[in-house]
Scaffold this active site. Structure first.
Site, PDB file in Angstrom:
ATOM      1  N   ASP A   1       0.933  -1.205  -0.021  1.00 12.36           N
ATOM      2  CA  ASP A   1       0.075  -0.078  -0.182  1.00 12.36           C
ATOM      3  C   ASP A   1       0.878   1.374   0.161  1.00 12.36           C
ATOM      4  OD1 ASP A   1       0.870  -0.159   2.611  1.00 12.36           O
ATOM      5  OD2 ASP A   1      -1.314  -0.289   3.649  1.00 12.36           O
ATOM      6  N   SER A   2       2.279   1.311  -0.064  1.00 10.82           N
ATOM      7  CA  SER A   2       2.950   2.252  -0.105  1.00 10.82           C
ATOM      8  C   SER A   2       2.712   2.929  -1.468  1.00 10.82           C
ATOM      9  CB  SER A   2       4.665   1.729  -0.017  1.00 10.82           C
ATOM     10  OG  SER A   2       4.667   0.545  -0.834  1.00 10.82           O
TER      11      SER A   2
ATOM     12  N   ASP B   1      -1.044  -6.042  -0.560  1.00  9.20           N
ATOM     13  CA  ASP B   1      -1.336  -5.520   0.850  1.00  9.20           C
ATOM     14  C   ASP B   1      -2.953  -5.103   1.002  1.00  9.20           C
ATOM     15  OD1 ASP B   1       0.534  -5.138   2.923  1.00  9.20           O
ATOM     16  OD2 ASP B   1       1.348  -3.034   1.856  1.00  9.20           O
TER      17      ASP B   1
ATOM     18  N   LYS C   1      -1.106  -9.576   2.637  1.00  9.21           N
ATOM     19  CA  LYS C   1      -0.515  -8.896   3.726  1.00  9.21           C
ATOM     20  C   LYS C   1      -1.445  -8.123   4.520  1.00  9.21           C
ATOM     21  CE  LYS C   1       3.301  -6.280   3.677  1.00  9.21           C
ATOM     22  NZ  LYS C   1       2.590  -5.200   4.199  1.00  9.21           N
TER      23      LYS C   1
ATOM     24  N   GLU D   1      -1.145  -5.841   8.522  1.00  5.89           N
ATOM     25  CA  GLU D   1      -0.772  -5.206   9.565  1.00  5.89           C
ATOM     26  C   GLU D   1      -1.129  -5.477  10.717  1.00  5.89           C
ATOM     27  OE1 GLU D   1       0.321  -0.953   9.179  1.00  5.89           O
ATOM     28  OE2 GLU D   1       0.926  -1.588   6.960  1.00  5.89           O
TER      29      GLU D   1
ATOM     30  N   GLU E   1       9.011  -4.591  10.263  1.00  3.56           N
ATOM     31  CA  GLU E   1       9.414  -3.487   9.950  1.00  3.56           C
ATOM     32  C   GLU E   1      10.100  -2.329  10.865  1.00  3.56           C
ATOM     33  OE1 GLU E   1       6.779  -1.401   7.437  1.00  3.56           O
ATOM     34  OE2 GLU E   1       7.969   0.613   7.286  1.00  3.56           O
TER      35      GLU E   1
HETATM   36  O1  KIV Z   1       3.529  -1.056   1.679  1.00  2.89           O
HETATM   37  C1  KIV Z   1       4.695  -1.477   1.517  1.00  2.89           C
HETATM   38  O2  KIV Z   1       5.440  -1.308   0.692  1.00  2.89           O
HETATM   39  C2  KIV Z   1       5.166  -2.471   2.751  1.00  2.89           C
HETATM   40  C3  KIV Z   1       6.577  -2.686   3.011  1.00  2.89           C
HETATM   41  C4  KIV Z   1       7.320  -1.488   3.655  1.00  2.89           C
HETATM   42  C5  KIV Z   1       6.861  -3.896   3.621  1.00  2.89           C
HETATM   43  O3  KIV Z   1       4.302  -2.713   3.561  1.00  2.89           O
END
Ligand code: KIV
Length: 277
Positions: free
Chosen positions: A43-44, A82, A111, A113, A180
């Site tokens: 989600d970055s 994500d 993924k 969090e 992280e």
């Molecule tokens: O969103 C992302 O790129 C991430 C990484 C920083 C692990 O979750």
């Protein structure tokens, strides 16, 4: 055949796992060609592709859009997507529905969090057959709201708390966990205490694998330069240089030249000119 959960699990203690983010078809193709084990549609992408300040505004629609493009670009790498903020926190059924949307968009796994507080959610997603990667330590979706960017597990109590979270995710059936910005000593201890692979970002060399944001690796995103990210290129500067040359060539008439132009047959041209005259 793309790498599977089984392949990633088998790498623990045998071979380091390489993971990198991507959000579009072309970059995914290049990452796959480079031989990474997995591509994370993080989600970055909300920050580096869409210009948001943080990952909180990212939507399911945007994550599905990125995931579809990435899955079309890979051949061998596993694709992990994500789950964005508030796509899994409201209820287990919301989490299952949204995890399913990402799988339909082409992801092999999702993924999330969080640790103990999402244990039942992770379990529910795994039970229906969707592989889950955990993400603890600094959690961009929520830690930012509470304390901002901060290294995690700097005290005994914080380290124990992280260990309990890692164990909870392992018990819930997660196939691996992202750490992280966790102190390197604590990453090593937890990596040795669980049977599933740990994937570090800013968490030292002893995790089972590493992940970085592709824009950081290539030197493309200039707004934030994390201490832990190694830059292998200064692509932003090279891109500005190339586009400046293009602009200058357009202004001076140097572009397009003969080699970039198409021609009509001479005889046709003559006929055309006659008719117009
Ligand atoms: O969103 C992302 O790129 C991430 C990484 C920083 C692990 O979750």
């Amino acid at each position: 055949m793309p790498k599977s959960v089984k392949d990633i699990l088998a790498m623990k203690g045998v071979k380091k796992i390489s993971v990198i983010t991507a959000y579009d078809f072309t970059t995914a193709q290049l990452c796959d060609k480079a031989g990474v084990d997995a591509i994370l549609v993080g989600d970055s992408g909300g920050m580096v592709m869409l210009g948001y300040e943080n990952t909180i505004p990212v939507t399911m629609e945007q994550m599905c859009f990125f995931t579809e493009a990435v899955s079309r670009g890979r051949k061998n790498a596993m694709v992990i997507a994500d789950m964005p903020f508030m796509s899994y926190q409201a209820s287990k059924s919301q989490a299952i529905e949204n995890a399913g949307k990402l799988i339909k968009a082409g992801a092999d796994a999702v993924k999330l969090e969080g640790g103990i507080e999402i244990k039942e959610t992770v379990k529910a997603i795994v039970e229906i057959g969707i592989p889950v990667m955990g993400h603890i330590g600094f959690q961009p979706q929520t830690t930012t709201l509470q304390e901002g960017y901060k290294v995690q597990a700097k005290t005994k109590d914080a380290a124990l708390n992280l260990l309990h979270n890692a164990k909870a995710l392992e018990e819930a059936g997660a196939f691996s966990i992202v750490f992280e910005m966790v102190t390197k000593e604590v990453s090593k201890i937890i990596t040795e205490s669980i049977c599933i692979p740990t994937i570090g970002i800013g968490s030292g060399p002893d995790c089972d694998g590493q992940v970085l944001v592709v824009h950081d690796v290539l030197g493309l995103y200039e707004k934030i330069k994390p201490k832990f990210a190694k830059r292998y290129l200064d692509l932003a500067a090279d891109i500005v240089k190339a586009i400046t040359s293009y602009r200058n060539d357009v202004v001076s008439g140097k572009f397009p030249s003969q080699e970039h132009s198409f021609s009509i047959e001479k005889s046709e041209l003559e006929r055309l000119k006659k008719e117009i005259a």
